[in-house]
Write a protein that holds these residues in place. Structure first.
Motif, PDB file in Angstrom:
ATOM      1  N   ASP A 143      42.645  44.715  45.352  1.00 19.53           N
ATOM      2  CA  ASP A 143      42.787  45.325  44.040  1.00 19.53           C
ATOM      3  C   ASP A 143      41.720  44.811  43.087  1.00 19.53           C
ATOM      4  OD1 ASP A 143      45.511  43.258  42.704  1.00 19.53           O
ATOM      5  OD2 ASP A 143      43.771  42.768  43.945  1.00 19.53           O
ATOM      6  N   ALA A 144      40.549  44.417  43.644  1.00 18.38           N
ATOM      7  CA  ALA A 144      39.485  43.865  42.814  1.00 18.38           C
ATOM      8  C   ALA A 144      39.034  44.855  41.743  1.00 18.38           C
ATOM      9  CB  ALA A 144      38.296  43.463  43.687  1.00 18.38           C
ATOM     10  N   VAL A 145      38.991  46.154  42.088  1.00 16.18           N
ATOM     11  CA  VAL A 145      38.515  47.142  41.131  1.00 16.18           C
ATOM     12  C   VAL A 145      39.452  47.254  39.934  1.00 16.18           C
ATOM     13  CG1 VAL A 145      37.248  48.480  42.832  1.00 16.18           C
ATOM     14  CG2 VAL A 145      39.666  48.964  42.445  1.00 16.18           C
ATOM     15  N   LYS A 146      40.693  46.805  40.079  1.00 16.80           N
ATOM     16  CA  LYS A 146      41.658  46.894  38.990  1.00 16.80           C
ATOM     17  C   LYS A 146      41.487  45.752  37.996  1.00 16.80           C
ATOM     18  CE  LYS A 146      45.109  48.953  42.078  1.00 16.80           C
ATOM     19  NZ  LYS A 146      46.454  48.793  42.662  1.00 16.80           N
ATOM     20  N   ALA A 147      40.743  44.720  38.390  1.00 17.39           N
ATOM     21  CA  ALA A 147      40.587  43.552  37.532  1.00 17.39           C
ATOM     22  C   ALA A 147      39.509  43.817  36.490  1.00 17.39           C
ATOM     23  CB  ALA A 147      40.231  42.325  38.374  1.00 17.39           C
ATOM     24  N   SER A 148      39.825  43.562  35.231  1.00 16.09           N
ATOM     25  CA  SER A 148      38.865  43.734  34.152  1.00 16.09           C
ATOM     26  C   SER A 148      38.024  42.475  34.013  1.00 16.09           C
ATOM     27  CB  SER A 148      39.614  44.026  32.848  1.00 16.09           C
ATOM     28  OG  SER A 148      38.791  43.765  31.737  1.00 16.09           O
ATOM     29  N   PHE A 149      36.702  42.650  33.869  1.00 10.99           N
ATOM     30  CA  PHE A 149      35.806  41.498  33.719  1.00 10.99           C
ATOM     31  C   PHE A 149      36.194  40.686  32.495  1.00 10.99           C
ATOM     32  CE2 PHE A 149      31.899  39.369  32.433  1.00 10.99           C
ATOM     33  CZ  PHE A 149      31.445  38.840  33.638  1.00 10.99           C
ATOM     34  N   ALA A 150      36.452  41.375  31.387  1.00 12.45           N
ATOM     35  CA  ALA A 150      36.819  40.684  30.149  1.00 12.45           C
ATOM     36  C   ALA A 150      38.134  39.914  30.309  1.00 12.45           C
ATOM     37  CB  ALA A 150      36.938  41.687  29.002  1.00 12.45           C
ATOM     38  N   ALA A 151      39.098  40.528  31.020  1.00 14.15           N
ATOM     39  CA  ALA A 151      40.388  39.863  31.225  1.00 14.15           C
ATOM     40  C   ALA A 151      40.233  38.608  32.078  1.00 14.15           C
ATOM     41  CB  ALA A 151      41.378  40.832  31.878  1.00 14.15           C
ATOM     42  N   VAL A 152      39.397  38.692  33.113  1.00 16.24           N
ATOM     43  CA  VAL A 152      39.156  37.528  33.967  1.00 16.24           C
ATOM     44  C   VAL A 152      38.497  36.412  33.177  1.00 16.24           C
ATOM     45  CG1 VAL A 152      37.752  36.691  35.907  1.00 16.24           C
ATOM     46  CG2 VAL A 152      39.088  38.779  36.149  1.00 16.24           C
ATOM     47  N   ILE A 153      37.489  36.737  32.370  1.00 16.62           N
ATOM     48  CA  ILE A 153      36.801  35.727  31.555  1.00 16.62           C
ATOM     49  C   ILE A 153      37.765  35.103  30.550  1.00 16.62           C
ATOM     50  CG2 ILE A 153      34.993  35.348  29.836  1.00 16.62           C
ATOM     51  CD1 ILE A 153      33.962  35.670  32.680  1.00 16.62           C
ATOM     52  N   ALA A 154      38.641  35.931  29.960  1.00 16.83           N
ATOM     53  CA  ALA A 154      39.616  35.407  28.995  1.00 16.83           C
ATOM     54  C   ALA A 154      40.552  34.401  29.661  1.00 16.83           C
ATOM     55  CB  ALA A 154      40.416  36.555  28.387  1.00 16.83           C
ATOM     56  N   GLN A 155      41.002  34.700  30.879  1.00 14.35           N
ATOM     57  CA  GLN A 155      41.874  33.772  31.603  1.00 14.35           C
ATOM     58  C   GLN A 155      41.130  32.490  31.986  1.00 14.35           C
ATOM     59  OE1 GLN A 155      44.621  35.736  34.576  1.00 14.35           O
ATOM     60  NE2 GLN A 155      43.478  37.539  33.963  1.00 14.35           N
ATOM     61  N   ILE A 156      39.863  32.637  32.352  1.00 14.89           N
ATOM     62  CA  ILE A 156      39.060  31.460  32.684  1.00 14.89           C
ATOM     63  C   ILE A 156      38.886  30.575  31.455  1.00 14.89           C
ATOM     64  CG2 ILE A 156      36.727  30.692  33.300  1.00 14.89           C
ATOM     65  CD1 ILE A 156      36.579  33.051  35.243  1.00 14.89           C
TER      66      ILE A 156
END
Length: 264
Positions: A143-156
């Protein structure tokens, strides 16, 4: 102590090497989290996300070092619930109810890790997508395509803050010299940047390691929550357990590879 005196002081070099080793060990948790999150992105964005995440970790840690006076105050209790824990054999309370800023950050970070790791474990246990497209065998990658770049960076960024505060407080306990702490942080993050891509690729190629890494994050989350309540678990026990688990999984991987070669 001026910079020249630090460069010629054997004790300063020993403190730097000790602090680098400690920071690298403490950074493993952060690196695993970044690797798992970045692997949910499209392939072309994964390396960029890891670089941004680790760069932000470096900026955060150096920024916190510049605010060292404020960081130390995070250990001052903000409020006390006034509840006494069961005494241990030494007559001391087994947990604290006086919470400092550091305790609240650790509690929030621990809860976040528990939520995120549990959610990822749940996704990894789901069967094929209803649309008919089979998910990738690597948990979370399908489900990688479902992951938002901005959301991943925010969690990081959120988890970087938790680990950065813990890292800087550890550094403060090791030395009083800001240049030594800055040097240790920069070197540690550089080591993590070098290791980030190989670690992420290794995790992606070995699906069982993803579940193991998520289990580590659950354990780390519980340890952070316990630490926030004043129940301090020696880090040596945690990393020994992680090392043992990885060793067992490596043996399983060798066994599987040998069986595959024999079968072919």
């Amino acid at each position: 102590m001026d910079l020249l005196a630090l460069l010629t002081d054997p004790a300063a070099w020993l403190a730097l090497l000790t602090l680098i080793a400690l920071e690298v060990v403490l950074g493993v948790d952060n690196l695993i989290f970044i690797a798992i999150l970045s692997n949910k992105l499209p392939v072309e964005q994964q390396s960029r996300a890891r670089r941004i995440g680790l760069s932000l970790a470096l900026v955060m840690r150096i920024g916190l070092l510049m605010l060292i006076g404020w960081i130390v105050t995070l250990q001052t209790p903000l409020f006390d619930l006034g509840i006494s824990g069961a005494p241990n054999k030494y007559g001391e309370s087994t947990f604290e109810t006086a919470f400092s800023g550091r305790d609240l950050i650790l509690l929030a970070g621990g809860l976040f890790l528990l939520w995120k790791a549990t959610k990822e474990i749940h996704h990894s246990m789901e069967p094929a997508d209803n649309s008919g497209d089979l998910l990738d065998k690597t948990p979370g990658v399908g489900d990688a395509v479902k992951a938002s770049f901005a959301a991943v960076i925010a969690q990081i960024i959120a988890i970087d803050l938790v680990f950065s505060v813990d890292s800087i407080l550890t550094a403060v306990g090791m030395t009083d010299e800001i240049p030594i702490m800055v040097a240790a942080v920069v070197i540690t993050v550089c080591v993590m940047m070098v290791a980030a891509d190989p670690l992420a690729r290794f995790i992606e190629k070995n699906p069982t390691l993803v579940m193991l890494a998520l289990a580590f994050l659950v354990m780390i989350g519980l340890v952070l929550i316990a630490d926030g309540f004043g129940f301090h678990v020696p880090k040596g026990y945690i990393y020994a357990a992680m090392g043992f688990s990885v060793g067992v999984e490596m043996l399983n991987m060798v066994q599987r590879n040998r069986r595959l070669k024999k079968a072919t």
